[in-house]
Write an enzyme that holds these catalytic residues in place. Structure first.
Site, PDB file in Angstrom:
ATOM      1  CE  LYS A 182      33.239  37.495 -76.569  1.00 36.95           C
ATOM      2  NZ  LYS A 182      32.548  38.659 -75.983  1.00 36.95           N
TER       3      LYS A 182
ATOM      4  NE  ARG B 274      40.462  34.069 -72.007  1.00 36.38           N
ATOM      5  CZ  ARG B 274      39.350  34.801 -72.043  1.00 36.38           C
ATOM      6  NH1 ARG B 274      38.683  34.921 -73.179  1.00 36.38           N
ATOM      7  NH2 ARG B 274      38.908  35.406 -70.956  1.00 36.38           N
TER       8      ARG B 274
ATOM      9  CB  SER C 226      37.330  37.013 -65.102  1.00 37.34           C
ATOM     10  OG  SER C 226      36.621  36.829 -66.321  1.00 37.34           O
TER      11      SER C 226
ATOM     12  CD  GLU D  23      28.612  36.972 -71.636  1.00 35.47           C
ATOM     13  OE1 GLU D  23      27.812  36.973 -72.571  1.00 35.47           O
ATOM     14  OE2 GLU D  23      29.250  37.981 -71.297  1.00 35.47           O
TER      15      GLU D  23
ATOM     16  CG  HIS E 159      28.569  42.164 -69.211  1.00 42.53           C
ATOM     17  ND1 HIS E 159      28.333  40.820 -69.369  1.00 42.53           N
ATOM     18  CD2 HIS E 159      29.589  42.260 -68.314  1.00 42.53           C
ATOM     19  CE1 HIS E 159      29.167  40.115 -68.615  1.00 42.53           C
ATOM     20  NE2 HIS E 159      29.936  40.975 -67.961  1.00 42.53           N
TER      21      HIS E 159
END
Length: 413
Positions: free
Chosen positions: A7, A12, A151, A295, A322
């Site tokens: 993902k 990106r 981030s 994660e 999250h």
């Protein structure tokens, strides 16, 4: 088994392709709710994205259009990556998403863009919904931000930076470090592959020169974080799991699972077929700092929750923001199965696991569903209240899980 594409890399690649001066191809992209929301958001901005071939998406960049509406769903990548892109449009772009998305912190992106001279209307919320009143250009230059919450703030600004008039000299000034640092390595590497000039030699500082990004072919790696629950299954239930196509070199944060499982006493082997994990008869107690691979927390917490302790996970305070407050949710569900758990601001400790059946709540969070699946391998009768939430990053997760743990046909989900 095989897992679908990353993902993080797909998101990106889509953004960088939309900012490029020519067309791009994205091979083996992840097809899931988060990435399709990104596609629709870019289309709303005037980017041509052809997804008719599931294994080969094409992206045709174009002038970014104003008077657009972007649905973020519950995707942090969309609500953070697209506002800097929208700031390059000619006219207002509105952002909204799922009800819980309005609770997710987005003050970093909003304040950062304001610091670059972008007008944003948010009703004082510093969260969804908001409107970027774009004027066709962003001046760029020196910018200080506190990226200690996510981030994604740094990634979002760096990707758009080559299109800023003066580029970007970005500095993190928070009291805490930027979490999930491997994602920053990923975005810097991908920017350079697209032709950007990026200097990240100084800690907590990134300098991006203004210039064109080149259209190119992006090949997406398997999503190593989605592989984590399957590798944890080898430890929870015993046995071995092989994930095909595991990259020998990667910037994915999920690659940290190899070291973690080794520390727990399992055997991790490379072969021509991929990466194989052979579960140990019993887990070794560990204290983990997962600040760079947060994660992985849900699947590992579930694994710990059905084993003798103690095990601790620290450095993950940011996952409270999250899809849900993951620390609180994990502690709640682990206690429901009878585990003895201590909760900290930045993590948790499992003193002793449990085995009480019941209903595992998923909180509309795909990673919480993954965690419940791991615990359910050990606890007969444990039921997940909503497995459909896995559509966020892997719509066919449940089917792949059944094939893996029930010994059905092996294949790609």
């Amino acid at each position: 088994m095989r897992v679908p594409g990353s993902k993080s890399m797909t998101a990106r690649a889509l953004v960088l392709a939309s900012l490029a001066s020519g067309p791009s191809v994205i091979r083996r992209p992840l097809i899931a709710r988060d990435t399709l929301l990104m596609v629709e958001g870019l289309r709303a901005l005037g980017v041509g994205v052809d997804t008719s071939d599931a294994d080969r998406w094409t992206v045709e960049p174009g002038p970014f259009a104003g008077e657009a509406e972007v649905d973020c769903g519950l995707a942090g990548t969309v609500m953070r990556f697209l506002p800097p892109v929208a700031a390059l449009a000619d006219g207002p772009v509105s952002f909204d998403g799922d009800p819980h998305a309005r609770k997710r912190p987005n003050d970093g992106v909003i304040l950062a863009l304001r610091g670059l001279g972008v007008d944003i209307e948010d009703g004082g919320r510093l969260a969804l919904p908001f409107t970027v009143n774009a004027t066709g250009a962003v001046r760029g230059g020196v910018l200080e931000v506190d990226a200690s919450k996510t981030s994604q703030l740094v990634s979002a600004l760096l990707m758009a930076a080559p299109r800023f008039e003066r580029g970007l000299d970005l500095r993190h000034v928070g009291d805490r470090p930027v979490p999930s640092r491997p994602y920053l390595d990923m975005v810097v590497r991908m920017l350079r592959e697209a032709g950007a000039v990026v200097d990240d030699a100084e800690p907590n500082r990134w300098r991006v020169e203004p210039g064109e990004l080149q259209g190119r072919e992006w090949v997406i790696e398997p999503d190593l974080q989605n592989a984590a629950p399957f590798l944890c299954a080898a430890l929870a239930a015993g046995g071995r799991v092989t994930v095909e196509g595991w990259p020998t070199e990667t910037t994915q944060a999920g690659d940290a699972i190899r070291e973690v499982l080794t520390r727990l006493g399992s055997r991790v082997e490379w072969s021509r077929g991929g990466l194989t994990v052979v579960g140990a008869p019993s887990l070794l107690p560990v204290e983990l700092d997962l600040s760079d691979a947060s994660e992985l927390t849900p699947s590992l917490a579930a694994l710990f929750g059905v084993n003798a302790g103690p095990f601790s996970i620290r450095g993950v305070a940011h996952i409270r923001g999250h899809e849900t407050d993951r620390i609180s949710a994990l502690v709640t569900e682990l206690r429901k199965i009878g585990a003895d758990v201590d909760e900290f601001e930045d993590g948790l400790r499992v003193n002793k696991g449990g085995s009480t059946p019941g209903t595992w709540a998923t909180y509309a969070d795909h990673r919480m569903a993954h965690a419940g699946a791991v615990a359910g391998l050990v606890i007969p009768g444990l039921v997940l209240d909503d497995v459909a939430c896995v559509s966020k990053t892997w719509p066919d997760f449940a089917e792949a899980w059944e094939r893996a743990v029930l010994g059905g046909p092996v294949g790609e989900a």
